[in-house]
Design an enzyme around this catalytic site. Sequence first.
Site, short mmCIF file in Angstrom:
data_model
loop_
_atom_site.label_atom_id
_atom_site.label_comp_id
_atom_site.label_asym_id
_atom_site.label_seq_id
_atom_site.Cartn_x
_atom_site.Cartn_y
_atom_site.Cartn_z
N HIS A 17 0.84 -1.21 0.00
CA HIS A 17 0.00 0.00 0.00
C HIS A 17 0.88 1.26 0.00
O HIS A 17 0.60 2.22 -0.72
CB HIS A 17 -0.89 0.04 1.25
CG HIS A 17 -1.96 -1.01 1.31
ND1 HIS A 17 -2.15 -1.83 2.40
CD2 HIS A 17 -2.93 -1.36 0.42
CE1 HIS A 17 -3.18 -2.63 2.18
NE2 HIS A 17 -3.67 -2.37 0.99
N LYS A 41 -18.10 -5.22 7.69
CA LYS A 41 -16.83 -5.94 7.86
C LYS A 41 -16.36 -5.77 9.29
O LYS A 41 -16.47 -4.68 9.86
CB LYS A 41 -15.77 -5.35 6.92
CG LYS A 41 -15.45 -6.23 5.73
CD LYS A 41 -14.23 -5.68 5.01
CE LYS A 41 -13.92 -6.49 3.76
NZ LYS A 41 -12.78 -5.91 3.02
N ARG A 94 -1.59 -5.75 -8.14
CA ARG A 94 -0.44 -6.59 -7.82
C ARG A 94 -0.21 -7.61 -8.94
O ARG A 94 0.88 -7.75 -9.47
CB ARG A 94 -0.67 -7.33 -6.51
CG ARG A 94 -0.64 -6.44 -5.30
CD ARG A 94 -1.22 -7.11 -4.10
NE ARG A 94 -2.61 -7.46 -4.32
CZ ARG A 94 -3.43 -7.93 -3.41
NH1 ARG A 94 -2.99 -8.14 -2.19
NH2 ARG A 94 -4.69 -8.20 -3.68
N SER A 132 -3.29 -7.89 2.84
CA SER A 132 -3.60 -7.69 4.26
C SER A 132 -4.16 -8.97 4.86
O SER A 132 -3.86 -9.31 6.01
CB SER A 132 -4.61 -6.55 4.44
OG SER A 132 -4.07 -5.34 3.98
O1 PNS Z 1 -8.80 -2.40 0.54
P1 PNS Z 1 -10.03 -2.91 -0.15
O2 PNS Z 1 -10.88 -3.70 0.82
O3 PNS Z 1 -9.71 -3.67 -1.41
O4 PNS Z 1 -10.87 -1.61 -0.58
C1 PNS Z 1 -12.16 -1.72 -1.16
C2 PNS Z 1 -12.79 -0.34 -1.30
C3 PNS Z 1 -12.79 0.39 0.03
C4 PNS Z 1 -12.00 0.50 -2.30
C5 PNS Z 1 -14.24 -0.53 -1.83
O5 PNS Z 1 -14.89 -1.46 -1.05
C6 PNS Z 1 -15.01 0.78 -1.82
O6 PNS Z 1 -14.77 1.68 -2.62
N1 PNS Z 1 -15.96 0.88 -0.88
C7 PNS Z 1 -16.75 2.08 -0.69
C8 PNS Z 1 -18.18 1.84 -1.16
C9 PNS Z 1 -18.28 1.99 -2.66
O7 PNS Z 1 -17.95 3.03 -3.22
N2 PNS Z 1 -18.72 0.92 -3.31
C10 PNS Z 1 -18.90 0.89 -4.75
C11 PNS Z 1 -17.64 0.41 -5.44
S1 PNS Z 1 -18.01 0.13 -7.12
#
Ligand code: PNS
Length: 159
Positions: A17, A41, A94, A132
């Site tokens: 990250h 979560k 990645r 993670s």
């Molecule tokens: O670190 P992660 O868990 O891969 O991150 C995922 C994240 C936070 C980028 C994604 O879940 C997100 O954007 N969540 C916010 C809600 C949202 O915008 N959802 C629509 C995505 S298309």
Amino acid sequence: MRHAVYPGTFDPVTLGHLDIVARACAVFDQVTVAVLVNPRKEPSMDLETRLAVIRESLEELPGGAGGIQVMSFAGLTVDLAHRLGAGSIVRGLRAISDFESELQMAQLNRRLAPDVDTVFFMTGIEHAYVSSTMVREIAALGGDVGSMVPAAALRHLRP
Ligand code: PNS
């Protein structure tokens, strides 16, 4: 002013990250690392700890933490980008296995907000297999994750 939001769960933040943050800082004037508050979560590190660990870790970046903001957010990433006036969302790739879900998210975010583009950065190869989830599992089973996470995260992972 080129401003990008880098959203994620960061449970915990990894060196991968931080690599993405550093790469994004080379391209954008301002980068906001945005930690998702997700009521569905159950993170192993609470929100305040994740924010503190990220802030401390960013100080260790060669360029320092200047131009980098760290905050939490709930709701849609595109809404956050609009609120901040950020034109881009940063995500890391990645391996090819990340591509499908990232493509879906980028396309849906574009549908929701055509004015916000997703920009992908490739992690350094040394981080390509670190996640993670795996870090949490290895640490919980007593394995050494010292080469995968910043020192601040390591302190919180150790029992
Ligand atoms: O670190 P992660 O868990 O891969 O991150 C995922 C994240 C936070 C980028 C994604 O879940 C997100 O954007 N969540 C916010 C809600 C949202 O915008 N959802 C629509 C995505 S298309």
